[in-house]
Design a protein around this motif. Structure first.
Motif, short mmCIF file in Angstrom:
data_model
loop_
_atom_site.label_atom_id
_atom_site.label_comp_id
_atom_site.label_asym_id
_atom_site.label_seq_id
_atom_site.Cartn_x
_atom_site.Cartn_y
_atom_site.Cartn_z
N PHE A 1 -0.78 -14.62 16.99
CA PHE A 1 -1.62 -14.82 15.82
C PHE A 1 -1.87 -16.30 15.57
CE2 PHE A 1 -0.37 -10.50 14.95
CZ PHE A 1 -1.42 -9.98 14.21
N TRP B 1 -4.08 -10.44 8.03
CA TRP B 1 -3.41 -10.47 9.34
C TRP B 1 -2.08 -9.73 9.32
CZ3 TRP B 1 -7.03 -10.79 12.31
CH2 TRP B 1 -7.91 -11.88 12.46
N ASP C 1 -2.89 -6.16 9.94
CA ASP C 1 -3.23 -5.96 11.36
C ASP C 1 -1.95 -5.89 12.20
OD1 ASP C 1 -6.44 -6.88 11.98
OD2 ASP C 1 -5.60 -7.51 10.08
N ARG C 2 -1.06 -6.85 11.97
CA ARG C 2 0.19 -6.90 12.74
C ARG C 2 0.99 -5.61 12.61
NH1 ARG C 2 4.16 -10.36 9.68
NH2 ARG C 2 4.14 -8.41 8.49
N ILE D 1 -5.26 -13.73 18.81
CA ILE D 1 -6.13 -14.07 17.69
C ILE D 1 -6.22 -15.59 17.70
CG2 ILE D 1 -6.49 -13.98 15.19
CD1 ILE D 1 -4.08 -11.58 16.87
#
Length: 343
Positions: free
Chosen positions: A45, A53, A56-57, A101
């Motif tokens: 990331f 985020w 998402d993780r 990312i």
């Protein structure tokens, strides 16, 4: 039972490292020693400054785990050099798939090409890394995001707008800008100025408002690159008693942005269903880790060649559909969204 225990340990380690402010978080490497056949995905990331985020993780790690893969998560904390080091670490470790990312896609070309030379599949997650022939780019339809932002301001009757965008080192930013500008041109709306916040630093957005308040007062709409920037802009507008007077739009459906929408100081956000994106990305990353190619009818030009592309459709959210999309969809709770609104 052992797999569940390992997963719990991995998540606990990841959470502890993030909370301690450490630059990286990873799954428990001891699982590799116990099961040499376990697939390992390296996920790097840019930072966890942007609220989404973390969602998402979590979804990516859970989905990959359910498919029998472990995920080693690294956080570069906005440091390009650190991200390069982390990608090199994954290459040296010999992960089965690399998910990135990027902070600055252009700065990662050399190290990502090293991964490709080692036959490690590369997934560009949400942001494209150009000229590396990645095995997959999965993101949202960014031009559509831009058009949604533009349509929202046009709907408010805006005639003169200011754009306070993210950094052009993020390949998505020019795509969002392109979609937004196309609507401005179609609707005959004047763009008074455009500013890019380096490194997605929201405080640069508020500084721009303070330093250009006379120009801001001429605008009847402000497009923000994301909700974090929108929040900073709204706070700066409040100093001049303009919060809720000048329409502000952003993207990501951050909790603060959703609160601002129901309070009336932000007009709209673009909700990007990160659960769907992260689930699909995890499933396809595991597929690549197993040596299987991605089957898709969509491709995107990365500057050198065309690569497989999966685009998830975003949703425009305002006060009218907040309950239906955000609350009923389980993205934020009703109590949190309406926290500051009198019953």
């Amino acid at each position: 039972m052992k797999r569940l225990r390992r997963k719990f340990i991995a998540v606990a380690i990841m959470s502890a490292m993030i909370l301690s402010g450490c630059g990286e978080a990873m799954t428990n490497d001891s699982s590799d020693a116990e099961d040499s056949n376990t697939l390992e995905i390296g996920m790097c990331f840019d930072s966890f400054v942007i609220e989404r985020w973390q969602k998402d993780r979590d979804v990516f790690v859970d989905t990959a785990s359910s498919l029998g893969a472990t995920v080693n998560v690294q956080n570069a904390n906005g440091d390009v050099s650190k991200q390069i080091e982390q990608i090199q670490y994954f290459i040296d470790k010999g992960v089965d798939c690399l998910v990135i990312i990027p902070i600055d896609g252009g700065a990662l070309t050399e190290v990502v090409n090293k991964a490709k030379a080692k036959n490690i599949p590369v997934v560009c997650y949400d942001r494209l890394i150009r000229d590396v022939n990645a095995d997959l780019y999965i993101s949202f339809d960014n031009e559509m995001v831009g058009r949604m932002l533009g349509d929202a301001l046009a709907k408010q009757g805006s005639k003169k707008v200011v754009m306070i965008c993210g950094p052009n080192t993020d390949n998505n930013v020019p795509m969002v800008e392109s979609g937004f500008k196309s609507v401005m041109e179609e609707k005959g709306i004047e763009i008074l100025d455009m500013y890019n916040c380096e490194g997605w630093k929201a405080e640069l957005g508020s500084s721009y408002v303070y330093e250009n308040i006379d120009l801001i007062k001429q605008a009847d709409g402000i497009m923000c690159g994301n909700d974090d920037i929108a929040t900073a802009v709204i706070r700066a507008l409040a100093v001049s008693q303009l919060a809720g007077v000048i329409p502000v739009v952003g993207q990501d459906a951050d909790l603060t942005a959703c609160q601002h929408i129901v309070e009336g100081t932000q007009n709209m956000t673009v909700y990007k269903p990160v659960n769907k994106l992260a689930e699909q990305a995890a499933e396809l990353s595991v597929q690549l880790a197993k040596g299987k190619a991605i089957q898709t009818t969509e491709f995107i030009d990365d500057g050198t060649t065309t690569i497989p592309y999966v685009a998830v459709e975003p949703v425009a959210v305002d006060a009218a559909n907040m309950d239906e999309v955000i609350i009923e969809g389980g993205f934020h709770s009703r109590e949190d969204v309406y926290l500051n609104v009198a019953k």
